[in-house]
Scaffold this motif. Structure first.
Motif, mmCIF file in Angstrom:
data_model
loop_
_atom_site.group_PDB
_atom_site.id
_atom_site.type_symbol
_atom_site.label_atom_id
_atom_site.label_comp_id
_atom_site.label_asym_id
_atom_site.label_seq_id
_atom_site.Cartn_x
_atom_site.Cartn_y
_atom_site.Cartn_z
ATOM 1 N N GLY A 20 -5.703 -9.831 -21.875
ATOM 2 C CA GLY A 20 -7.087 -10.168 -21.545
ATOM 3 C C GLY A 20 -8.068 -9.774 -22.629
ATOM 4 O O GLY A 20 -7.736 -9.688 -23.819
ATOM 5 N N ARG A 21 -9.294 -9.515 -22.209
ATOM 6 C CA ARG A 21 -10.366 -9.148 -23.136
ATOM 7 C C ARG A 21 -10.096 -7.753 -23.693
ATOM 8 O O ARG A 21 -9.818 -6.821 -22.947
ATOM 9 N N LEU A 22 -10.215 -7.616 -25.012
ATOM 10 C CA LEU A 22 -9.753 -6.412 -25.700
ATOM 11 C C LEU A 22 -10.924 -5.626 -26.294
ATOM 12 O O LEU A 22 -11.843 -6.197 -26.877
ATOM 13 N N ALA A 23 -10.883 -4.304 -26.129
ATOM 14 C CA ALA A 23 -11.798 -3.392 -26.824
ATOM 15 C C ALA A 23 -10.957 -2.357 -27.552
ATOM 16 O O ALA A 23 -10.026 -1.782 -26.973
ATOM 17 N N VAL A 24 -11.270 -2.126 -28.821
ATOM 18 C CA VAL A 24 -10.492 -1.211 -29.660
ATOM 19 C C VAL A 24 -11.440 -0.147 -30.201
ATOM 20 O O VAL A 24 -12.415 -0.466 -30.893
ATOM 21 N N LEU A 25 -11.150 1.113 -29.903
ATOM 22 C CA LEU A 25 -12.032 2.216 -30.279
ATOM 23 C C LEU A 25 -11.380 3.072 -31.359
ATOM 24 O O LEU A 25 -10.353 3.702 -31.126
ATOM 25 N N GLY A 26 -11.960 3.042 -32.554
ATOM 26 C CA GLY A 26 -11.572 3.972 -33.596
ATOM 27 C C GLY A 26 -10.463 3.577 -34.538
ATOM 28 O O GLY A 26 -9.790 4.471 -35.072
ATOM 29 N N PRO A 27 -10.234 2.290 -34.844
ATOM 30 C CA PRO A 27 -9.236 1.975 -35.875
ATOM 31 C C PRO A 27 -9.743 2.430 -37.238
ATOM 32 O O PRO A 27 -10.951 2.504 -37.470
ATOM 33 N N VAL A 28 -8.816 2.715 -38.149
ATOM 34 C CA VAL A 28 -9.219 3.152 -39.488
ATOM 35 C C VAL A 28 -8.874 2.126 -40.555
ATOM 36 O O VAL A 28 -9.255 2.292 -41.716
ATOM 37 N N ASP A 29 -8.173 1.063 -40.178
ATOM 38 C CA ASP A 29 -7.816 0.000 -41.120
ATOM 39 C C ASP A 29 -8.208 -1.333 -40.492
ATOM 40 O O ASP A 29 -7.664 -1.731 -39.455
ATOM 41 N N ILE A 30 -9.153 -2.042 -41.122
ATOM 42 C CA ILE A 30 -9.684 -3.258 -40.501
ATOM 43 C C ILE A 30 -8.663 -4.380 -40.454
ATOM 44 O O ILE A 30 -8.802 -5.311 -39.658
ATOM 45 N N SER A 31 -7.626 -4.329 -41.289
ATOM 46 C CA SER A 31 -6.650 -5.420 -41.298
ATOM 47 C C SER A 31 -5.863 -5.498 -39.997
ATOM 48 O O SER A 31 -5.259 -6.528 -39.693
ATOM 49 N N LEU A 32 -5.885 -4.431 -39.202
ATOM 50 C CA LEU A 32 -5.223 -4.462 -37.896
ATOM 51 C C LEU A 32 -5.910 -5.430 -36.944
ATOM 52 O O LEU A 32 -5.250 -6.136 -36.168
ATOM 53 N N VAL A 33 -7.237 -5.481 -36.991
ATOM 54 C CA VAL A 33 -8.023 -6.109 -35.930
ATOM 55 C C VAL A 33 -7.697 -7.587 -35.725
ATOM 56 O O VAL A 33 -7.400 -8.007 -34.598
ATOM 57 N N PRO A 34 -7.725 -8.436 -36.756
ATOM 58 C CA PRO A 34 -7.435 -9.855 -36.504
ATOM 59 C C PRO A 34 -5.988 -10.118 -36.104
ATOM 60 O O PRO A 34 -5.692 -11.184 -35.548
ATOM 61 N N ILE A 35 -5.098 -9.169 -36.356
ATOM 62 C CA ILE A 35 -3.711 -9.334 -35.923
ATOM 63 C C ILE A 35 -3.597 -9.161 -34.413
ATOM 64 O O ILE A 35 -2.775 -9.807 -33.758
ATOM 65 N N LEU A 36 -4.455 -8.320 -33.845
ATOM 66 C CA LEU A 36 -4.356 -8.004 -32.421
ATOM 67 C C LEU A 36 -4.744 -9.184 -31.543
ATOM 68 O O LEU A 36 -4.099 -9.457 -30.528
ATOM 69 N N ALA A 37 -5.834 -9.862 -31.900
ATOM 70 C CA ALA A 37 -6.338 -10.959 -31.068
ATOM 71 C C ALA A 37 -7.356 -11.750 -31.875
ATOM 72 O O ALA A 37 -7.833 -11.302 -32.923
ATOM 73 N N GLN A 38 -7.712 -12.920 -31.363
ATOM 74 C CA GLN A 38 -8.703 -13.747 -32.043
ATOM 75 C C GLN A 38 -10.125 -13.248 -31.815
ATOM 76 O O GLN A 38 -11.034 -13.581 -32.577
ATOM 77 N N SER A 39 -10.317 -12.450 -30.770
ATOM 78 C CA SER A 39 -11.658 -11.956 -30.469
ATOM 79 C C SER A 39 -11.553 -10.649 -29.702
ATOM 80 O O SER A 39 -10.499 -10.294 -29.172
ATOM 81 N N GLY A 40 -12.669 -9.950 -29.639
ATOM 82 C CA GLY A 40 -12.715 -8.690 -28.917
ATOM 83 C C GLY A 40 -13.871 -7.846 -29.409
ATOM 84 O O GLY A 40 -14.745 -8.310 -30.153
ATOM 85 N N LEU A 41 -13.881 -6.600 -28.977
ATOM 86 C CA LEU A 41 -14.892 -5.634 -29.393
ATOM 87 C C LEU A 41 -14.188 -4.499 -30.114
ATOM 88 O O LEU A 41 -13.143 -4.020 -29.660
ATOM 89 N N VAL A 42 -14.753 -4.060 -31.242
ATOM 90 C CA VAL A 42 -14.150 -2.973 -32.005
ATOM 91 C C VAL A 42 -15.236 -1.984 -32.402
ATOM 92 O O VAL A 42 -16.307 -2.371 -32.871
ATOM 93 N N LEU A 43 -14.963 -0.709 -32.171
ATOM 94 C CA LEU A 43 -15.935 0.352 -32.437
ATOM 95 C C LEU A 43 -15.454 1.251 -33.558
ATOM 96 O O LEU A 43 -14.286 1.636 -33.613
ATOM 97 N N THR A 44 -16.386 1.586 -34.450
ATOM 98 C CA THR A 44 -16.159 2.611 -35.458
ATOM 99 C C THR A 44 -17.412 3.453 -35.571
ATOM 100 O O THR A 44 -18.523 2.974 -35.317
ATOM 101 N N GLU A 45 -17.253 4.709 -35.971
ATOM 102 C CA GLU A 45 -18.413 5.573 -36.200
ATOM 103 C C GLU A 45 -18.727 5.693 -37.684
ATOM 104 O O GLU A 45 -19.635 6.429 -38.066
ATOM 105 N N HIS A 46 -17.992 4.966 -38.534
ATOM 106 C CA HIS A 46 -18.167 5.005 -39.984
ATOM 107 C C HIS A 46 -18.912 3.750 -40.430
ATOM 108 O O HIS A 46 -18.443 2.628 -40.217
ATOM 109 N N PHE A 47 -20.080 3.922 -41.052
ATOM 110 C CA PHE A 47 -20.926 2.774 -41.357
ATOM 111 C C PHE A 47 -20.265 1.806 -42.334
ATOM 112 O O PHE A 47 -20.382 0.582 -42.182
ATOM 113 N N GLY A 48 -19.571 2.326 -43.328
ATOM 114 C CA GLY A 48 -18.907 1.449 -44.284
ATOM 115 C C GLY A 48 -17.831 0.606 -43.634
ATOM 116 O O GLY A 48 -17.690 -0.593 -43.938
#
Length: 348
Positions: A20-48
């Protein structure tokens, strides 16, 4: 393709549990995100990292725990990566419950060396039904089905206040889970404030780089207030969401002024200053990493007025003297001992 961190690989190995709808909190490598799903919400506390995540089509990237894009009950699966600071895990788990829709599942992933075994105890305080679904790549993956949602989440409810004192100046400082030196005045900042008391900066605008909870900027202005001098605003910049929240909160409580900006380095800083002060970080996790400070030293002269001063405290073993001389100008140690050195340099 870059090699993903172990925790990210462990999550991919259990991809079938992401529904279903995915939320990911705190990944450290952005290349993971598009592999997980085509859309979702992703949170980081690092501005860069947030800036990089914003480039991924279909995903909503949020910066920290107070981003306006955060909304309740919108995720069917919430993935929580174990943060470096154990205290921050409680904050992430509470946010996960608020983001979770009815009957959502929560997945917690972390490496053994990061303390995942102990973190499971925290997980079970909010999700006693959690079970381990895999051990892979020196990590554990835990899942809690039918997560009980939280009705409200406000990161400012997590603020804690502590009193600090330096050179007769007393004030309260805000803290949040995950911020550096929460609950105390660290030794490096203490040494820097001592130098500012003994050798004051010349009059003019000041920037605090890696400002943390806003201690230095608050102290400088309260010192001017105590001495009956005109108060000069002190701007601050930090890469971490919690630091930005805390610095703004500390400034408000002390009734001092200055613009606090989220930025990875000095890229979003405008203008020039009579002085730049800093107690910069030199760790990435448990590893010594001076790259951020080295980049800062290469850029800081652009933000100093002619003759402006850089005042920086650092552990004495760190090789900053030559970098400061090369990129800023003549440099001297104002104070030094086996632990810390306070460097002062004037822009050529």
């Amino acid at each position: 393709m870059s090699v993903l961190p172990n925790s990210h690989e462990a999550l991919l190995k259990n991809h079938e549990h992401l529904r279903g709808r995915l939320a990911v909190l705190g990944p450290v490598d952005i290349s993971l995100v598009p592999i997980l799903a085509q859309s979702g919400l992703v949170l980081t506390e690092h501005f860069g990292l947030w800036q990089q995540l914003n480039t991924i089509d279909g995903w909503t990237a949020v910066f920290g725990y107070d981003d306006a894009a955060l909304a309740p009950a919108g995720a069917d699966t919430v993935v929580v990566f174990l943060p470096k600071a154990r205290a921050e895990l409680a904050l992430r788990l509470e946010l996960a419950r608020w983001l979770a829709a009815k009957d959502a599942r929560l997945i917690l992933v972390g490496e053994k060396k990061e303390g995942i075994s102990g973190a499971v105890k925290q997980l079970k305080t909010v999700a006693p039904q959690a079970v381990k679904i895999d051990s892979a790549r020196h990590c554990q993956v835990w899942q809690a089905a039918n997560l009980e949602p939280s009705e409200a989440f406000d990161v400012r409810q997590w603020l804690e206040w502590h009193l600090v004192e330096s050179a007769g100046i007393h004030f309260e400082v805000a803290g949040l889970p995950g911020i550096f030196s929460a609950g105390e005045l660290d030794a490096g900042t203490t040494r820097l404030l001592d130098s500012l008391s003994e050798f004051p900066l010349k009059a003019g605008p000041v920037l605090d780089f890696a400002c943390g909870a806003g201690v230095i900027g608050t102290w400088l202005q309260l010192c001017q207030r105590k001495q009956g001098q005109p108060e000069t605003p002190v701007d601050g910049v930090d890469v971490q969401s919690q630091a930005v929240i805390c610095a703004r909160s500390t400034y408000r409580r002390a009734n001092v002024s200055g613009v606090i900006t989220a930025s990875d380095g000095l890229d979003r800083v405008q203008g020039k200053y009579a002085a730049v002060v800093s107690n910069p970080p030199f760790h990435t996790g448990i590893r010594t990493d001076t790259s951020m400070t080295e980049q800062f030293l290469k850029q800081v002269a652009e933000h100093l007025e002619p003759g402006g001063e850089l005042r920086l405290v650092a552990n004495s073993f760190l090789p900053y003297q030559e970098l400061i001389r090369r990129h800023v100008g003549p440099v001297k140690a104002i104070t030094a001992d086996k632990r810390f050195t306070v460097w002062s340099a004037c822009r050529r």
